[in-house]
Design a protein around this motif. Structure first.
Motif, PDB file in Angstrom:
ATOM      1  N   ASP A  20       0.836  -1.199   0.000  1.00  0.00           N
ATOM      2  CA  ASP A  20       0.000   0.000   0.000  1.00  0.00           C
ATOM      3  C   ASP A  20       0.875   1.255   0.000  1.00  0.00           C
ATOM      4  OD1 ASP A  20      -1.434  -2.287   0.865  1.00  0.00           O
ATOM      5  OD2 ASP A  20      -2.986  -1.007   1.730  1.00  0.00           O
ATOM      6  N   HIS A  68      -0.654   4.743  -0.430  1.00  0.00           N
ATOM      7  CA  HIS A  68      -1.437   5.766   0.280  1.00  0.00           C
ATOM      8  C   HIS A  68      -0.876   7.176   0.121  1.00  0.00           C
ATOM      9  CE1 HIS A  68      -4.600   3.444   2.086  1.00  0.00           C
ATOM     10  NE2 HIS A  68      -3.746   2.578   2.618  1.00  0.00           N
ATOM     11  N   ASP A  76      -4.478   0.534  -3.229  1.00  0.00           N
ATOM     12  CA  ASP A  76      -4.466   1.628  -2.256  1.00  0.00           C
ATOM     13  C   ASP A  76      -3.376   2.641  -2.570  1.00  0.00           C
ATOM     14  OD1 ASP A  76      -6.676   0.592  -1.000  1.00  0.00           O
ATOM     15  OD2 ASP A  76      -5.726   0.369   0.966  1.00  0.00           O
ATOM     16  N   GLY A  78      -7.705  -1.693  -5.000  1.00  0.00           N
ATOM     17  CA  GLY A  78      -7.779  -1.675  -3.546  1.00  0.00           C
ATOM     18  C   GLY A  78      -9.081  -1.064  -3.077  1.00  0.00           C
ATOM     19  N   HIS A  90      -9.430   1.518  -1.311  1.00  0.00           N
ATOM     20  CA  HIS A  90      -9.394   2.980  -1.396  1.00  0.00           C
ATOM     21  C   HIS A  90      -9.593   3.484  -2.819  1.00  0.00           C
ATOM     22  CE1 HIS A  90      -8.444   4.469   2.691  1.00  0.00           C
ATOM     23  NE2 HIS A  90      -8.159   3.191   2.865  1.00  0.00           N
ATOM     24  N   HIS A 117      -3.252  -4.177   2.379  1.00  0.00           N
ATOM     25  CA  HIS A 117      -4.464  -3.823   3.122  1.00  0.00           C
ATOM     26  C   HIS A 117      -4.268  -3.756   4.629  1.00  0.00           C
ATOM     27  CE1 HIS A 117      -8.651  -3.053   3.632  1.00  0.00           C
ATOM     28  NE2 HIS A 117      -8.954  -4.233   4.125  1.00  0.00           N
TER      29      HIS A 117
END
Length: 358
Positions: free
Chosen positions: A95, A97, A131, A165, A167, A302
């Motif tokens: 991830d 982010h 994500d 993902g 998100h 995740h």
């Protein structure tokens, strides 16, 4: 099982629509107050779903350390040595982010991009586990980089691909449906409120363009590569969408194409479930996916590795000496590899070559 040590300050954010209140946990250091809770925020009734969905920090069971293995593998020196005939080396990324600088540094360290940020890995194969946005400062910059590297890698005989993902689903929903009420099982909820509660960044929404949305909505949900079943979420919810990889991917894309807010919310909710592979029965959950979709090991993002290991943070605000993430986390009788290094909680953004040990 032991419970994790102090989990840091607890605060509560309130959604502005229909009076549902959702606890969230924030990491209050650095320029961005990043959410560090292990489960993405949903209306309270959603948390009545089976264990492994979105527990709060205080409810986290942790794996016995003796049952787990955190693998540390020294990064290869750049540039990558090219192989002969056949596919190049396989890498996966956890991830991101929105942490673009950390991502470019990790890719350079692995010899996948050069100092200018361009693909330099020839026939190497690179998979992102989803994500890309929320919580960090530059989610759109991350998407732009992945899209560009996909074209550059293909031109060099390799590839750079990405999975869907939760998100991505959340950002798509926030853009498409905004404040449209959805049937959350907890009264009224909206994608917009959920996106904000889960680290949505206004700068990402302002820069989000149609080509970003189209790219995200076409991402696969899962893939099997060299015996590794790649998914974003550590959940068995994929079984709800098909009995083959192709069927799951087609079903997810068709759901987004229909553009029904309730259907998309249900998809987001299921992709947000986590922790299905740990504790008692975790290896059986992994086998249910491997037996259905193929592969000998599952690789996922995740759920941050610090939460899988427990002992995250300190209620007194002092360094608790918790787990330091240096590499992937292997668990569930060696059948699962976790790749979310917890970059949003001062962890590490992981870029790992597979199989482990290379």
């Amino acid at each position: 099982m032991t419970q994790g040590a102090g989990q840091g300050p607890e605060v509560e954010r309130t959604a502005t629509l229909r009076d549902f209140r959702v606890p969230a946990y924030v990491h209050e250091t650095g320029p961005y107050a990043q959410s560090t809770h292990p489960g993405d925020v949903v209306p309270p009734a959603e948390r009545s779903y089976p264990e492994g969905y979105t527990p709060t920090q205080r409810d986290l069971p942790v794996i016995n350390r003796g049952d787990t293995l955190q693998v540390t593998v020294e990064p290869a020196a750049a540039p990558l040595a090219q192989q002969g005939d056949g596919p190049g080396p396989l890498f996966v990324v956890g991830d991101v982010h929105g942490y673009l600088d950390e991502l470019t540094a990790a890719l350079r360290h692995r010899g996948l991009i050069d100092a200018a940020g361009s693909w330099c890995a020839g026939t190497a194969r690179l998979w992102f586990l989803g994500d890309f946005t929320d919580r960090g400062p530059d989610g759109i910059g991350v998407i732009d980089l992945v899209m560009r590297l996909s074209a550059e890698a293909a031109a060099a005989g390799g590839y750079c691909k990405a999975l869907m993902g939760n998100h991505e689903l959340l950002l798509i929903g926030a853009k498409r449906f905004s404040d449209t009420p959805v049937n959350s099982g907890a009264g009224t909820a909206t994608f917009q409120a959920a996106w904000l509660l889960n680290g949505g960044q206004k700068t990402d929404m302002d820069r989000l363009q149609d080509h970003h949305l189209q790219w995200m909505s076409r991402l696969d949900a899962m893939e099997e590569v060299d015996g590794h079943l790649l998914v974003h979420s550590d959940t068995t919810a994929y079984l709800d969408y098909g009995r083959s990889i192709e069927e799951v991917n087609d079903t997810v894309r068709e759901t987004l194409t229909r553009n029904d807010a309730d259907e998309c919310w249900d998809l987001f909710r299921k992709f947000t479930r986590r922790f299905s592979f740990r504790d008692e029965g975790g290896s059986d959950a992994v086998r249910s996916l491997l037996d259905t979709y193929g592969g000998t090991r599952i690789v996922h993002g995740h759920s941050p590795i610090p939460y899988l290991l427990g002992e995250v943070g300190s209620e007194e605000g002092e360094d608790s000496g918790g787990p330091v993430v240096e590499g992937p986390h292997v668990y569930a009788d060696g059948l699962a590899i976790a790749m979310d290094g917890g970059v949003t909680m001062a962890g590490k953004l992981l870029v790992q070559q597979l199989p482990l040990g290379n």
